[in-house]
Design an enzyme around this catalytic site. Structure first.
Site, PDB file in Angstrom:
ATOM      1  N   SER A 137       0.852  -1.192   0.000  1.00  0.00           N
ATOM      2  CA  SER A 137       0.000   0.000   0.000  1.00  0.00           C
ATOM      3  C   SER A 137       0.884   1.237   0.000  1.00  0.00           C
ATOM      4  O   SER A 137       2.041   1.181   0.454  1.00  0.00           O
ATOM      5  CB  SER A 137      -0.895   0.014   1.241  1.00  0.00           C
ATOM      6  OG  SER A 137      -1.569   1.255   1.377  1.00  0.00           O
ATOM      7  N   TYR A 149      -1.278  -1.111  10.621  1.00  0.00           N
ATOM      8  CA  TYR A 149      -1.544  -1.355   9.202  1.00  0.00           C
ATOM      9  C   TYR A 149      -0.410  -0.803   8.346  1.00  0.00           C
ATOM     10  O   TYR A 149       0.138  -1.496   7.499  1.00  0.00           O
ATOM     11  CB  TYR A 149      -2.874  -0.726   8.782  1.00  0.00           C
ATOM     12  CG  TYR A 149      -3.173  -0.919   7.311  1.00  0.00           C
ATOM     13  CD1 TYR A 149      -3.723  -2.118   6.860  1.00  0.00           C
ATOM     14  CD2 TYR A 149      -2.889   0.078   6.378  1.00  0.00           C
ATOM     15  CE1 TYR A 149      -3.979  -2.320   5.512  1.00  0.00           C
ATOM     16  CE2 TYR A 149      -3.139  -0.117   5.027  1.00  0.00           C
ATOM     17  CZ  TYR A 149      -3.688  -1.308   4.602  1.00  0.00           C
ATOM     18  OH  TYR A 149      -3.931  -1.503   3.261  1.00  0.00           O
TER      19      TYR A 149
END
Length: 258
Positions: A137, A149
């Site tokens: 990401s 995350y």
């Protein structure tokens, strides 16, 4: 002659489904891995009918060690492509989140990618060809609103770059895909409020898949789809980290995530 095989995790929606459909069109037989058995079987049936490919399904929760081992055993039998797409985001603050939930997030986002890649590489190296595509990401390249995350995706980027260096000249490529916001079910499933996100930040699944496949063919290791995200990540490398943190805090305002 038998067709090449691509194993894809998390293919029942979003980018995973996009890659499954693309590899089916490109003539690959598929091994699809997901928790949702009903959606998994429905997609498999569609791809068999529409693309005429063979599709094997493996119901598995990659947060569970036994399920990871089941998928790893299939990979040890050999595939030409592994797409580590499955990933988890969670809403809330790190300090108030359930530790088991956070551990499950890391098991899917980090441990599963490590275990499945470890299983896939030996037969790829023996064959002298193969591709591992790890979905990371933009959050792994910039300090984001989320802590665990973003950290998990930063691990995926570093892991992929290190392997790519080590595998140079073997015929096996490892790539890290770093998309920004994509129109998928990801944020809704995570319970993350995306209201107010600027429209120019959103990407479409088909565009991301198409750009990714072209970049893989060119041997690019870190793949950042979308001109807007190429500009953001380039800028993030040129300005001080405190400035980048301030900017990402503004962009992430009101979107608490772990």
């Amino acid at each position: 002659m038998s067709r090449p095989v691509a194993l894809i995790t998390g293919p029942t929606s979003g980018l995973g489904e996009g890659f499954a459909r693309r590899y089916a069109v490109d003539g690959y037989d598929l091994v699809l891995v997901a928790r949702d058995v009903e959606r998994l079987n429905r997609l498999a049936a569609e791809l068999r009918d529409e693309a005429g490919v063979q599709v094997e399904v493996i119901p598995a929760d990659l947060a569970v060690a036994a399920d990871r081992e089941t998928v790893a055993e299939r990979l040890k039998a050999g595939v030409e492509v592994l797409v580590n797409n499955a990933g988890i985001g969670t809403a809330g603050e790190f300090w108030s989140a359930d530790l088991e939930v956070l551990q499950g997030q890391l098991d899917v986002n980090v441990t599963a990618i490590m275990a499945l890649t470890h299983a896939a590489l030996p037969p790829m190296l023996a064959a002298g060809k193969g591709t591992v595509l790890n979905v990371a990401s933009v959050a792994g390249l910039l300090p984001g609103r989320g802590s665990t995350y973003s950290a998990s995706k930063a691990w995926v980027v570093s892991f992929s770059e290190g392997l790519a260096n080590g595998l140079a000249g073997t015929g096996v490529g490892v790539h890290a895909l770093c998309p920004g916001f994509v129109h998928t079910e990801f944020h809704e499933r995570a319970g993350i409020d995306m209201a107010g996100t600027a429209s120019f930040l959103w990407l479409e699944v088909d565009d991301v898949v198409r750009e990714t496949m072209a970049a893989v063919a060119k041997g690019k290791v870190v793949i950042i789809p979308g001109l807007q995200y190429k500009a953001l990540t380039t800028g993030g490398r040129l300005v001080p980290r405190n400035v980048v943190r301030a900017l990402t805090k503004v962009v992430g305002k009101g979107r608490d995530r772990t």
